[in-house]
Design an enzyme around this catalytic site. Structure first.
Site, short mmCIF file in Angstrom:
data_model
loop_
_atom_site.label_atom_id
_atom_site.label_comp_id
_atom_site.label_asym_id
_atom_site.label_seq_id
_atom_site.Cartn_x
_atom_site.Cartn_y
_atom_site.Cartn_z
N ALA A 23 0.83 -1.21 0.00
CA ALA A 23 0.00 0.00 0.00
C ALA A 23 0.86 1.26 0.00
O ALA A 23 0.65 2.18 -0.79
CB ALA A 23 -0.93 0.00 1.21
N LYS A 56 -2.40 -14.39 -15.11
CA LYS A 56 -3.59 -14.97 -14.49
C LYS A 56 -4.82 -14.65 -15.34
O LYS A 56 -5.08 -13.49 -15.64
CB LYS A 56 -3.74 -14.36 -13.08
CG LYS A 56 -5.04 -14.70 -12.39
CD LYS A 56 -5.11 -14.12 -10.99
CE LYS A 56 -6.48 -14.31 -10.39
NZ LYS A 56 -6.65 -13.67 -9.08
N VAL A 61 7.74 4.79 13.95
CA VAL A 61 6.95 5.90 14.48
C VAL A 61 6.63 5.57 15.94
O VAL A 61 6.06 4.52 16.24
CB VAL A 61 5.64 6.09 13.67
CG1 VAL A 61 4.73 7.11 14.34
CG2 VAL A 61 5.97 6.50 12.24
N THR A 80 -8.72 -9.26 -4.05
CA THR A 80 -9.20 -7.89 -4.24
C THR A 80 -8.45 -6.82 -3.44
O THR A 80 -8.67 -5.63 -3.67
CB THR A 80 -10.69 -7.82 -3.86
OG1 THR A 80 -10.91 -8.58 -2.67
CG2 THR A 80 -11.56 -8.37 -4.97
C1 LIG Z 1 -3.43 -14.21 4.17
C2 LIG Z 1 -3.46 -13.05 3.24
C3 LIG Z 1 -3.41 -13.27 1.87
C4 LIG Z 1 -3.50 -12.19 0.99
N1 LIG Z 1 -3.51 -12.42 -0.36
C5 LIG Z 1 -3.73 -11.39 -1.21
C6 LIG Z 1 -3.83 -11.59 -2.60
O1 LIG Z 1 -3.66 -12.68 -3.10
N2 LIG Z 1 -4.11 -10.51 -3.37
C7 LIG Z 1 -4.28 -9.26 -2.86
O2 LIG Z 1 -4.59 -8.33 -3.61
N3 LIG Z 1 -4.12 -9.04 -1.54
C8 LIG Z 1 -3.87 -10.07 -0.72
N4 LIG Z 1 -3.72 -9.83 0.63
C9 LIG Z 1 -3.71 -8.46 1.11
C10 LIG Z 1 -2.33 -7.85 0.89
O3 LIG Z 1 -1.36 -8.63 1.53
C11 LIG Z 1 -2.31 -6.43 1.45
O4 LIG Z 1 -3.39 -5.72 0.95
C12 LIG Z 1 -1.06 -5.74 0.98
O5 LIG Z 1 0.07 -6.47 1.28
C13 LIG Z 1 -0.96 -4.37 1.62
O6 LIG Z 1 -0.51 -4.43 2.91
P1 LIG Z 1 -0.17 -3.06 3.62
O7 LIG Z 1 0.86 -2.36 2.82
O8 LIG Z 1 -1.43 -2.35 3.87
O9 LIG Z 1 0.38 -3.50 5.03
P2 LIG Z 1 1.77 -4.18 5.47
O10 LIG Z 1 2.35 -5.04 4.42
O11 LIG Z 1 1.50 -4.81 6.80
O12 LIG Z 1 2.76 -2.96 5.66
C14 LIG Z 1 2.72 -2.15 6.81
C15 LIG Z 1 3.89 -1.20 6.78
O13 LIG Z 1 3.78 -0.31 7.88
C16 LIG Z 1 5.01 -0.22 8.53
N5 LIG Z 1 4.78 0.14 9.94
C17 LIG Z 1 3.89 -0.38 10.80
N6 LIG Z 1 4.00 0.21 12.01
C18 LIG Z 1 4.99 1.13 11.89
C19 LIG Z 1 5.59 2.05 12.78
N7 LIG Z 1 5.24 2.14 14.06
N8 LIG Z 1 6.58 2.83 12.30
C20 LIG Z 1 6.99 2.76 11.00
N9 LIG Z 1 6.46 1.90 10.13
C21 LIG Z 1 5.48 1.09 10.57
C22 LIG Z 1 5.63 -1.59 8.36
O14 LIG Z 1 7.02 -1.56 8.54
C23 LIG Z 1 5.24 -1.87 6.91
O15 LIG Z 1 6.19 -1.26 6.05
C24 LIG Z 1 -3.60 -10.89 1.50
C25 LIG Z 1 -3.58 -10.68 2.88
C26 LIG Z 1 -3.52 -11.74 3.76
C27 LIG Z 1 -3.52 -11.49 5.22
#
Ligand SMILES: Cc1cc2nc3c(=O)[nH]c(=O)nc-3n(C[C@H](O)[C@H](O)[C@H](O)COP(=O)(O)OP(=O)(O)OC[C@H]3O[C@@H](n4cnc5c(N)ncnc54)[C@H](O)[C@@H]3O)c2cc1C
Length: 499
Positions: free
Chosen positions: A17, A80, A187, A346
């Site tokens: 994200a 895909k 943070v 999604t």
């Molecule tokens: C089991 C599973 C399977 C999935 N499969 C799919 C799929 O096939 N297709 C799909 O589209 N999506 C899938 N997803 C969803 C997908 O993994 C997430 O939407 C995507 O990885 C985005 O994650 P994110 O960036 O929101 O969070 P994260 O990857 O958790 O990143 C969080 C970030 O915040 C940082 N952070 C947190 N706290 C702090 C702090 N205090 N200080 C500084 N930095 C901090 C971390 O270091 C990290 O960089 C799946 C999810 C799960 C759980």
């Protein structure tokens, strides 16, 4: 307006994200003189899963101006064409949910409408046989669309399976090259402005204070800004989608990569298989109320195509949505905004939608409430329709077992009930506003999960038997011919985008 323009954006989080947002801002706000800074903590890390996407990801890649083959090479991606559902209606069953359109209409009568009439009479083949994506996936084939008027080769619709960490790294390179600054650090606290409760700054463990006009919360499930600081609230949707845990493990690849995601129903959930160029991703999504972690782990490991490469990673989640994805001067994207389990791949798309909508409603420092409200309404609507689509898979099944009995009795949402009732009556499926899945997707899953309409649309009777028969035969023959001409998926990768 320009005197109040946003001057600085602070993104907290560097998972998929965070880097999708950073890359998009770098590209699409290029001439607005906005400083973009991303803070991420290597110590905390990312969720590290999320390998399957849906077709709009191709638009995301193109809008950034990236070379798609280069992205594929550097993220170990494969192509895909849809999702194959094993054992979902009952053990031994298989159906396919392909991307893209199926068949063609006759005048104003859509393909699904006249196909349904014949299918209900036992005179048409399975829907999959009229879709080039389905047929190509069944044979392990793939190619991109080509200019071949009046054939389905024109409209081949596809997405990618990729290594999500490598994708984030790729976007990081893109964003940093365009001026995004990255800070490695944790943070420690978030400071709010006294007057209006907006976020003023975040403070890192080093003591550095980072202020900004607009804050993007990409900190994952916890929602460091949107929840911990702003107390926005979270709507738990477990009553509709009961799975709450997952185990993910990559394994060695034993066969050429399939051009689809495979999802197999299990006693208390389901298991994914996602082929990448260098490995296969696997995961078991399950409901802790109906199985325990050891049993789930055994079930996962018993159905891998090759040797596991690491120990399974355990994840816990609560399906649901943040009450406001945009609150004050903070927009949550990714897991911080809510989570819908990955059955239809999604989540990455919902990040992409959040970014696209944020660019559409891009604020100035007045943060007009009407814009924020509208953003939140659209976001909630789209999230809700994806939830309905997932609930459809769980609730319409004849699978035996306590978990599936529970699923058959899940409460329906009004919007899903209406969709199913409409379909049961005359096979009609309508797409509302900006809902993600087109009628074709709903059709494949409704039929696949065993829903049978009582009849067909009345206007189909304006077509003669001869017209319908000829058209169905033509579509099937053309799909077969085109599919046979397509290269094998692995050969296509080797020729164009081998990692
Ligand atoms: C089991 C599973 C399977 C999935 N499969 C799919 C799929 O096939 N297709 C799909 O589209 N999506 C899938 N997803 C969803 C997908 O993994 C997430 O939407 C995507 O990885 C985005 O994650 P994110 O960036 O929101 O969070 P994260 O990857 O958790 O990143 C969080 C970030 O915040 C940082 N952070 C947190 N706290 C702090 C702090 N205090 N200080 C500084 N930095 C901090 C971390 O270091 C990290 O960089 C799946 C999810 C799960 C759980």
């Amino acid at each position: 307006m320009s005197g109040k323009a946003i001057r600085s954006i602070v993104i907290v989080g560097g998972g998929t994200a965070g880097w999708m947002a950073a890359a998009s801002f770098a590209k699409h706000l290029e001439n607005m003189n906005v400083a973009v800074r991303l803070i991420e903590s290597d110590q905390i890390g990312t969720v590290g899963v999320g390998e399957a996407t849906i077709p709009p990801i191709i638009d995301f890649i193109r809008l950034l101006g990236l070379d798609e083959n280069d992205v594929i090479r550097k993220t170990g991606a494969t192509f895909k064409l849809g999702i194959g559902y094993r054992d979902w209606t009952k053990p031994g069953d298989f159906y396919f949910h392909p991307f893209g359109p199926t068949g063609f209409g006759i005048g104003p009568i859509s393909f699904p409408a006249y196909w349904l009439k014949y299918w209900l009479d036992g005179k048409a083949a399975r829907l999959e046989e009229y879709s080039i994506q389905s047929m190509a996936a069944a044979q392990g084939r793939f190619m991109r669309p080509v200019h071949a008027p009046n054939t389905p080769l024109n409209k081949i619709t596809y997405a990618l399976h990729f290594d999500a960490s490598l994708f984030a790294r790729y976007l990081r390179g893109f964003a940093e090259a365009r001026g995004v600054t990255r800070t490695e650090g944790k943070v420690r606290s978030v400071e709010l402005r006294g007057a209006d409760g907006f976020i003023a700054s975040v403070t890192l463990e080093t003591g550095e204070v980072v202020d900004g006009d607009l804050f993007i919360d990409c900190s994952g499930f916890r929602g460091l800004l949107i929840e911990d600081a702003l107390k926005t609230g979270y709507d738990d949707w477990t009553r509709w989608l009961p799975c709450d845990r997952a185990l993910a493990v990559p394994c060695e690849r034993a066969t050429p990569p399939q051009s689809f995601t495979q999802v197999t129903a299990r006693d208390a959930g389901w298991q994914w298989r996602i082929p990448l160029q260098h490995r296969t991703g696997n995961g078991h999504v399950y409901c802790s109320g109906f199985t325990d972690d050891d049993t789930a782990r055994r079930a996962l490991l018993a159905d891998l195509e090759g040797k596991p490469l690491v120990e399974p990673l355990a994840l816990r989640f609560t399906t649901g949505i943040r009450r406001k994805a945009w609150n004050k001067n903070c927009v949550a994207l990714g897991l911080a905004s809510g989570f819908l389990e990955p059955l239809e791949s999604t989540s990455i798309h919902l990040i992409q939608r959040g970014i696209a909508m944020l660019l559409k409603f891009f604020p100035d420092r007045d943060f007009e409430q009407a814009d924020i409200d509208r953003y939140n309404r659209i976001f909630e609507f789209e999230f809700g329709r994806v939830r309905d689509f997932l609930l459809l898979h769980y609730s319409q099944t004849a699978r035996p077992g306590a978990f599936w009995d529970h699923c058959r009795n899940l409460p329906m949402t009004d919007s899903l009930s209406e969709k199913i009732d409409l379909f049961k009556s005359r096979g009609r499926i309508l797409r509302e506003d900006t809902e993600l899945f087109p009628p074709g997707s709903w059709l494949y899953v409704m039929i696949g999960q065993g829903i049978r309409p009582r009849g067909h649309e009345a206007t189909v009777d304006t077509l003669s038997d001869q017209q319908i028969r000829t058209s169905l035969d033509d579509v099937r023959a053309v799909v077969r011919k085109c599919t046979d001409a397509m290269p094998m998926h692995q050969d296509f990768i080797d020729r164009n985008c081998r990692a």
